[in-house]
Write a protein that holds these residues in place. Structure first.
Motif, short mmCIF file in Angstrom:
data_model
loop_
_atom_site.label_atom_id
_atom_site.label_comp_id
_atom_site.label_asym_id
_atom_site.label_seq_id
_atom_site.Cartn_x
_atom_site.Cartn_y
_atom_site.Cartn_z
N ILE A 40 26.59 28.55 75.63
CA ILE A 40 27.20 29.80 75.19
C ILE A 40 26.69 30.21 73.81
N ARG A 41 26.63 29.25 72.88
CA ARG A 41 26.20 29.61 71.52
C ARG A 41 24.72 29.99 71.50
N ARG A 42 23.92 29.38 72.35
CA ARG A 42 22.50 29.75 72.39
C ARG A 42 22.32 31.13 73.00
N ILE A 43 23.14 31.46 73.98
CA ILE A 43 23.10 32.81 74.53
C ILE A 43 23.53 33.82 73.47
N THR A 44 24.52 33.45 72.68
CA THR A 44 24.98 34.31 71.58
C THR A 44 23.86 34.53 70.57
N ALA A 45 23.12 33.47 70.27
CA ALA A 45 21.99 33.59 69.34
C ALA A 45 20.93 34.53 69.88
N LEU A 46 20.64 34.43 71.18
CA LEU A 46 19.69 35.34 71.81
C LEU A 46 20.15 36.79 71.69
N ALA A 47 21.46 37.00 71.92
CA ALA A 47 22.00 38.35 71.84
C ALA A 47 21.87 38.91 70.42
N ALA A 48 22.13 38.07 69.41
CA ALA A 48 22.01 38.52 68.02
C ALA A 48 20.58 38.90 67.69
N ASN A 49 19.64 38.08 68.15
CA ASN A 49 18.22 38.41 67.93
C ASN A 49 17.85 39.72 68.61
N GLN A 50 18.35 39.88 69.80
CA GLN A 50 18.03 41.09 70.56
C GLN A 50 18.55 42.33 69.85
N ASP A 51 19.74 42.23 69.26
CA ASP A 51 20.28 43.37 68.51
C ASP A 51 19.37 43.74 67.34
N LEU A 52 18.89 42.73 66.62
CA LEU A 52 17.99 42.99 65.49
C LEU A 52 16.70 43.68 65.94
N VAL A 63 17.67 35.37 59.31
CA VAL A 63 18.33 34.18 58.77
C VAL A 63 19.81 34.46 58.52
N ARG A 64 20.10 35.57 57.84
CA ARG A 64 21.51 35.87 57.52
C ARG A 64 22.32 36.12 58.79
N LEU A 94 25.43 33.62 59.75
CA LEU A 94 26.77 34.20 59.70
C LEU A 94 27.42 34.31 61.07
N HIS A 95 26.63 34.11 62.14
CA HIS A 95 27.22 34.02 63.47
C HIS A 95 27.89 32.67 63.69
N VAL A 96 27.51 31.70 62.88
CA VAL A 96 28.02 30.34 63.04
C VAL A 96 29.04 30.01 61.97
N ILE A 97 28.79 30.45 60.75
CA ILE A 97 29.59 30.05 59.59
C ILE A 97 30.47 31.21 59.14
N ASP A 98 31.63 30.90 58.67
CA ASP A 98 32.56 31.90 58.15
C ASP A 98 31.89 32.64 56.98
N PRO A 99 31.83 33.98 57.06
CA PRO A 99 31.17 34.75 55.98
C PRO A 99 31.76 34.51 54.60
N THR A 100 33.01 34.04 54.56
CA THR A 100 33.63 33.78 53.25
C THR A 100 33.20 32.44 52.67
N ALA A 157 22.08 25.74 61.86
CA ALA A 157 23.39 26.08 61.31
C ALA A 157 24.51 25.41 62.10
N THR A 158 24.37 25.41 63.43
CA THR A 158 25.39 24.78 64.28
C THR A 158 25.47 23.28 64.01
N ASN A 159 24.31 22.62 63.93
CA ASN A 159 24.28 21.18 63.65
C ASN A 159 24.85 20.87 62.27
N ALA A 160 24.55 21.74 61.29
CA ALA A 160 25.08 21.52 59.94
C ALA A 160 26.59 21.63 59.93
N LEU A 161 27.13 22.57 60.73
CA LEU A 161 28.57 22.75 60.78
C LEU A 161 29.26 21.59 61.50
N LYS A 162 28.59 21.05 62.50
CA LYS A 162 29.19 19.97 63.29
C LYS A 162 29.02 18.60 62.63
#
Length: 462
Positions: free
Chosen positions: A297-309, A324-325, A329-335, A365-370
């Motif tokens: 699911i998260r990899r599909i989300t990453a593909l979708a974000a790239n596609q939007d850009l 990069v941003r 920011l799709h993985v980590i809380d913007p705050t 980013a996902t690995n760093a968060l986990k």
């Protein structure tokens, strides 16, 4: 009491002046018979004095201009001076040459008109210059009126004094209506103030000007034009002229808008497909393998974000800083400000490279968060990218560096995630990835040439 020169000396003095004059000086009687013929006349007409003296001046007059001699003799007999006029005369070989002629009466001691004096100036050089100038004017006119753009010229202060024919054909106006600031009449009222402000700034500063705005045609419809004006300067660097063009970009704008709408529609449908795939993953795998479901699911989300850009840039590429941003920011809380970004704007990647980098950053980013630096409250991540010059060739480098997290242990096996952050970027960038599981934090670095960069990428090194 004035003392004059002796008559014989004076006559010799005047004769020397006539003989050495650079102008052809000829005298003739009232019947047009040549009485004197100086050296300049010999050179100009190619006829020696011995052949012309005693002969009619009509010998050097073309057949279609014999009437001129009749008029000249008539005016001389009446005592008139014939002011300078331009005409054609014949040389000895029959070729006609342009000359300027002045004729004045000659009087004897009693004041009786006995003949005429003629001075002829050679105009061949001036005629050649005129012909060249006329040819240049014709060439300029042909070029100016056949280019697809509307064109115009203004003086150093911005007063427009010339338009090409295409301007008049499009606007249906005249020079009297358009000269100076008259062109404002065909500007769209919603844009005219902005356009006037922009071009006045160019007039004041001497800077080249470019803008896009609509102009009204003679049919009353507005079309969009890309307008440019360049200053022409003298040797002192002062602006002496402005040359401007208006290029019709209406169809291009309409085409680009259709492309944008089409790409948005394609992107919308692609996102629907990705959402469908996510639903299939949930239903097929579900809770049976929650970890696999999450990874997909998260990899599909990453593909979708790239596609939007990429869709936002019409698939011409995507900027590194945006990729990069967006993925972080799709993985980590913007705050959460523990991720530092450092690198220049303007480095744009081709679509394939942009997708590979986006997936790699998302995975890191996902690995760093986990498991890594962002899994506790003290860790930090630095993402740095730059252009470098190595041995005269441009290269691209990007680095993901973690610190302050839990002690790092190298993975026991290499899975699909490792492929995403190593093999995929290497193939897309034709570069080399270094992945170092340092105890104090993961270090990932990609170094490549400029194959993956678009032509619009910034050329400076940071």
């Amino acid at each position: 009491m004035k003392v004059g020169l002796p008559k014989n000396f004076r006559d010799a003095y005047l004769a020397a002046i006539v003989e050495h004059s650079s102008d052809a000086i000829v005298s003739k009687d009232l019947d047009g018979i040549v009485q004197s013929w100086n050296a300049a006349a010999e050179r100009l007409f190619g006829i020696p004095a011995t052949e012309m003296i005693g002969q009619s001046i009509r010998r050097i007059i073309p057949a279609d201009r014999q009437y001129e001699e009749d008029a000249i003799l008539a005016r001389v007999r009446s005592g008139e001076l014939v002011p300078k006029f331009e005409t054609m005369r014949k040389r000895a070989d029959g070729t006609e040459i342009p000359v300027a002629i002045t004729v004045s009466p000659i009087r004897d001691a009693s004041g009786t008109i006995v003949g005429a004096s003629k001075i002829a100036n050679d105009l061949r050089e001036q005629a050649n210059l005129r012909a060249e100038l006329l040819h240049s004017q014709q060439q300029f006119k042909a070029l100016a009126n056949n280019i697809p753009q509307l064109a115009w010229m203004a003086d150093e202060k911005g007063w427009v004094f010339w338009y090409n024919q295409r301007w008049y054909d499009f606007t249906g106006t005249t020079l009297e209506e358009m000269q100076g600031w008259g062109w404002r009449a065909v500007q769209h009222p919603d844009h005219v103030d902005r356009v006037v402000e922009g071009i006045q700034h160019a007039w004041d500063t001497g800077e080249a000007w470019e803008d896009t705005f609509p102009l009204r045609g003679k049919d009353g419809e507005y079309r969009w034009f890309l307008t440019r004006a360049q200053p022409l300067r003298n040797e002192a660097g002062e602006v002496i002229l402005w040359c401007g063009t208006n290029t019709d970009i209406t169809e291009e704008r309409e085409t680009n808008e259709r492309i944008r709408l089409l790409m948005n529609e394609v992107n919308h449908r692609a996102r629907n497909i990705l959402a469908t795939i996510q639903a299939i993953v949930h239903r097929t795998v579900g809770t049976a393998d929650a970890e696999l479901t999450e990874a997909l699911i998260r990899r599909i989300t990453a593909l979708a974000a790239n596609q939007d850009l990429l869709t936002g840039e019409r698939w011409n590429g995507a900027a590194v800083d945006a990729i990069v941003r967006s993925q972080v920011l799709h993985v980590i809380d913007p705050t959460d400000h523990r991720v530092a970004f450092e690198g220049p704007e303007g480095i744009v990647l081709k679509p394939t490279a942009a997708e590979a980098l986006g997936l790699a950053i998302h995975e890191l980013a996902t690995n760093a968060l986990k498991y890594g630096a962002l899994s506790n409250g003290d860790g930090e991540v630095a993402v740095r990218w730059r252009l470098a010059d190595r041995d005269g060739e441009r290269s691209f480098e990007i680095e993901w560096s973690e610190s302050g997290g839990p002690p790092v242990k190298p993975p026991e096996r290499k899975g699909f995630g490792t492929t995403i952050i190593t093999r995929n970027p290497e193939m897309a960038f034709h570069g080399k990835v270094r992945l170092d599981f340092r105890r104090d934090g993961v270090l990932w670095r990609l170094a490549a040439g400029d194959d993956a960069l678009t032509n619009q990428s910034a050329s400076r090194s940071q």
